[in-house]
Design an enzyme around this catalytic site. Structure first.
Site, PDB file in Angstrom:
ATOM      1  N   HIS A 214     -28.016 -33.584  -1.121  1.00  0.00           N
ATOM      2  CA  HIS A 214     -29.474 -33.418  -1.229  1.00  0.00           C
ATOM      3  C   HIS A 214     -30.161 -33.747   0.091  1.00  0.00           C
ATOM      4  O   HIS A 214     -31.200 -34.407   0.128  1.00  0.00           O
ATOM      5  CB  HIS A 214     -30.039 -34.286  -2.361  1.00  0.00           C
ATOM      6  CG  HIS A 214     -29.675 -33.797  -3.722  1.00  0.00           C
ATOM      7  ND1 HIS A 214     -30.552 -33.099  -4.525  1.00  0.00           N
ATOM      8  CD2 HIS A 214     -28.517 -33.877  -4.412  1.00  0.00           C
ATOM      9  CE1 HIS A 214     -29.956 -32.805  -5.669  1.00  0.00           C
ATOM     10  NE2 HIS A 214     -28.716 -33.243  -5.612  1.00  0.00           N
TER      11      HIS A 214
ATOM     12  N   TYR B 253     -23.824 -43.348  -4.078  1.00  0.00           N
ATOM     13  CA  TYR B 253     -25.068 -43.305  -3.316  1.00  0.00           C
ATOM     14  C   TYR B 253     -25.091 -44.425  -2.279  1.00  0.00           C
ATOM     15  O   TYR B 253     -25.575 -44.257  -1.151  1.00  0.00           O
ATOM     16  CB  TYR B 253     -26.285 -43.418  -4.242  1.00  0.00           C
ATOM     17  CG  TYR B 253     -26.533 -42.202  -5.105  1.00  0.00           C
ATOM     18  CD1 TYR B 253     -27.812 -41.833  -5.476  1.00  0.00           C
ATOM     19  CD2 TYR B 253     -25.482 -41.418  -5.569  1.00  0.00           C
ATOM     20  CE1 TYR B 253     -28.042 -40.727  -6.283  1.00  0.00           C
ATOM     21  CE2 TYR B 253     -25.693 -40.309  -6.362  1.00  0.00           C
ATOM     22  CZ  TYR B 253     -26.976 -39.974  -6.716  1.00  0.00           C
ATOM     23  OH  TYR B 253     -27.205 -38.883  -7.534  1.00  0.00           O
TER      24      TYR B 253
HETATM   25  C1  HEM Z   1     -20.265 -37.810  -9.696  1.00  0.00           C
HETATM   26  C2  HEM Z   1     -21.524 -37.459  -9.683  1.00  0.00           C
HETATM   27  C3  HEM Z   1     -22.433 -37.510  -8.483  1.00  0.00           C
HETATM   28  C4  HEM Z   1     -22.184 -37.853  -7.183  1.00  0.00           C
HETATM   29  C5  HEM Z   1     -20.866 -38.296  -6.539  1.00  0.00           C
HETATM   30  C6  HEM Z   1     -23.448 -37.728  -6.443  1.00  0.00           C
HETATM   31  C7  HEM Z   1     -23.580 -38.001  -5.085  1.00  0.00           C
HETATM   32  C8  HEM Z   1     -24.815 -38.029  -4.421  1.00  0.00           C
HETATM   33  C9  HEM Z   1     -25.024 -38.562  -3.085  1.00  0.00           C
HETATM   34  C10 HEM Z   1     -23.935 -39.119  -2.188  1.00  0.00           C
HETATM   35  C11 HEM Z   1     -26.365 -38.447  -2.816  1.00  0.00           C
HETATM   36  C12 HEM Z   1     -27.095 -38.901  -1.527  1.00  0.00           C
HETATM   37  C13 HEM Z   1     -27.527 -40.353  -1.716  1.00  0.00           C
HETATM   38  C14 HEM Z   1     -28.267 -40.951  -0.507  1.00  0.00           C
HETATM   39  O1  HEM Z   1     -27.783 -40.850   0.635  1.00  0.00           O
HETATM   40  O2  HEM Z   1     -29.317 -41.569  -0.736  1.00  0.00           O
HETATM   41  C15 HEM Z   1     -26.982 -37.843  -3.966  1.00  0.00           C
HETATM   42  C16 HEM Z   1     -28.329 -37.553  -4.061  1.00  0.00           C
HETATM   43  C17 HEM Z   1     -28.921 -37.053  -5.206  1.00  0.00           C
HETATM   44  N1  HEM Z   1     -28.315 -36.805  -6.433  1.00  0.00           N
HETATM   45 FE1  HEM Z   1     -26.400 -37.086  -6.877  1.00  0.00          FE
HETATM   46  N2  HEM Z   1     -24.431 -37.323  -7.310  1.00  0.00           N
HETATM   47  C18 HEM Z   1     -23.860 -37.169  -8.563  1.00  0.00           C
HETATM   48  C19 HEM Z   1     -24.458 -36.803  -9.744  1.00  0.00           C
HETATM   49  C20 HEM Z   1     -25.814 -36.524  -9.855  1.00  0.00           C
HETATM   50  C21 HEM Z   1     -26.487 -36.240 -11.097  1.00  0.00           C
HETATM   51  C22 HEM Z   1     -25.816 -36.203 -12.473  1.00  0.00           C
HETATM   52  C23 HEM Z   1     -27.813 -36.048 -10.798  1.00  0.00           C
HETATM   53  C24 HEM Z   1     -28.972 -35.771 -11.712  1.00  0.00           C
HETATM   54  C25 HEM Z   1     -29.031 -36.142 -12.995  1.00  0.00           C
HETATM   55  C26 HEM Z   1     -27.956 -36.190  -9.354  1.00  0.00           C
HETATM   56  C27 HEM Z   1     -29.150 -36.065  -8.672  1.00  0.00           C
HETATM   57  C28 HEM Z   1     -29.304 -36.362  -7.308  1.00  0.00           C
HETATM   58  C29 HEM Z   1     -30.592 -36.296  -6.608  1.00  0.00           C
HETATM   59  C30 HEM Z   1     -31.919 -35.843  -7.180  1.00  0.00           C
HETATM   60  C31 HEM Z   1     -30.336 -36.727  -5.295  1.00  0.00           C
HETATM   61  C32 HEM Z   1     -31.362 -36.841  -4.147  1.00  0.00           C
HETATM   62  C33 HEM Z   1     -32.003 -38.202  -4.209  1.00  0.00           C
HETATM   63  C34 HEM Z   1     -32.939 -38.350  -2.994  1.00  0.00           C
HETATM   64  O3  HEM Z   1     -33.895 -37.550  -2.925  1.00  0.00           O
HETATM   65  O4  HEM Z   1     -32.679 -39.220  -2.159  1.00  0.00           O
HETATM   66  N3  HEM Z   1     -26.727 -36.492  -8.806  1.00  0.00           N
HETATM   67  N4  HEM Z   1     -26.026 -37.588  -4.945  1.00  0.00           N
END
Ligand code: HEM
Length: 333
Positions: free
Chosen positions: A52, A322
């Site tokens: 993201h 995260y």
């Molecule tokens: C195994 C499952 C998942 C993994 C490994 C994963 C991994 C990640 C990582 C590494 C980030 C960046 C975090 C940062 O640097 O702050 C991220 C951001 C994000 N993820 Fe996931 N994610 C997963 C599942 C999900 C699910 C299920 C959702 C929604 C229900 C989701 C929604 C988001 C959103 C909206 C962001 C952006 C947050 C922001 O604006 O900083 N993710 N994810």
């Protein structure tokens, strides 16, 4: 360029990194291994999110409805305005991904509650997720690794992934059937996972929520997908915020016995009871660089009293993953 200064709780997040690791069970992949696979799939932009990465910041407030108190004692629903730092984003780690991409869109919210308490949500514009287990997410990232010969994911690897991971199908079908949104303001966002809502009498219900845009849902037409260009979402949201505040209603769905608690790829029956529990109002929109949302880790396990995580392995796994990505960008990697 302003050096992005990470708030003090960032160090706290890093410090608790070791603690949060224990939310990962033995037969699950390691969070750092999974973040490394995300980097392998999309590349690394130093100092930036591993997933993201392309995003826009916004500020606003949330006001809960009195009905919400029936289900939860959370201060989020006090009916007083709660300040919100929001971030809208495109799924994936490619900063140049086009806004027409058939990938997920995200809305992340940090609620500033009284006494310095925080509540966070990170949601997607799909009602279900593409993995029932962290392993499926890792396997998808491995399947997306670009083939050195073409620089693109190997279609045979993707085919094999889909064939061996039926839990990824539901989200894939939803995204195939629904074109990307024409604006972040015209998209609904789902919390997807099951959460526990606990009220003042300590009664607990299982609930899922979504944010429904008051502007209505609008998707790019087939023509617009060809003509819209690569970078229109941020400007569209900014222009819309200049006209008037942008609003979403938060709708809570009340679970019943037997509804999936531990699997984010299974939707709940449509006929479940739904309650409007609040309204989010976005008042200002700005580019991410140097803005408040840039230095936030929208860890979905940061929750205030009154709402608690359900027993979902994917939700549990997100927090340490995260933290790994956050730790890397905190240190400019
Ligand atoms: C195994 C499952 C998942 C993994 C490994 C994963 C991994 C990640 C990582 C590494 C980030 C960046 C975090 C940062 O640097 O702050 C991220 C951001 C994000 N993820 Fe996931 N994610 C997963 C599942 C999900 C699910 C299920 C959702 C929604 C229900 C989701 C929604 C988001 C959103 C909206 C962001 C952006 C947050 C922001 O604006 O900083 N993710 N994810």
């Amino acid at each position: 360029m302003q050096k992005n200064t990470y708030p003090e709780y960032a160090l706290a997040a890093l410090l608790c990194l070791s603690g949060s690791m224990n939310t990962v069970s033995a037969n699950e992949p390691a969070p750092d291994q999974t973040v490394a696979a995300i980097e392998g799939a999309f590349g690394v932009t130093p100092g930036e999110r591993r997933n993201h990465i392309k995003g826009t910041c916004a500020l606003g407030e949330f006001v809960g409805t009195p009905e919400a108190a029936t289900y939860t004692r959370s201060a989020l629903f006090s009916s007083k305005p709660v300040p919100v730092i929001a971030r809208f984003s495109l799924g994936g780690g490619n900063p140049k991904a086009p806004d027409t991409a058939r990938s997920v869109r995200g809305m992340a919210l940090q609620f500033k509650l009284p006494n310095g308490k925080l509540h966070q949500m990170a949601m997607l514009n799909t009602p279900v997720f593409g993995a029932a287990q962290p392993q499926t997410f890792l396997d998808l990232m491995l399947a997306l690794q670009p083939d050195p010969a073409t620089g693109k994911p190997d279609p045979e690897k993707m085919k094999a992934f889909k064939a061996s991971h039926p839990d990824s199908a539901a989200q894939g079908q939803y995204m195939a059937a629904n074109n990307p949104p024409s604006s972040y303001a015209n998209s609904a966002y789902w919390g997807i996972h099951t959460f526990k809502f606990i009220n003042k009498k300590n009664e607990t219900i299982l609930g899922r929520w979504r944010f429904v845009p008051q502007d209505g849902e609008k998707r790019l037409s087939e023509d617009e997908l060809k003509t819209a260009g690569a970078n229109f979402l941020e400007q569209a949201l900014f222009d819309r915020s200049q006209q008037a505040p942008i609003r979403w209603d938060m709708v809570l769905t009340i679970g019943q016995q037997g509804d999936a608690e531990d699997n984010p790829t299974i939707a709940w029956p449509e006929e479940r009871k739904q309650v409007k529990v609040g309204t989010l109002t976005i008042k200002s929109v700005m580019a991410q660089k140097g803005a408040a949302c840039e230095t936030i880790n929208y860890d979905p396990l940061v929750m205030a009293d009154g709402i608690a995580p359900g027993n979902d392995p994917v939700l549990r796994f997100r927090s340490p993953a995260y933290a790994v990505s956050f730790g890397k960008r905190l240190s400019g990697q």
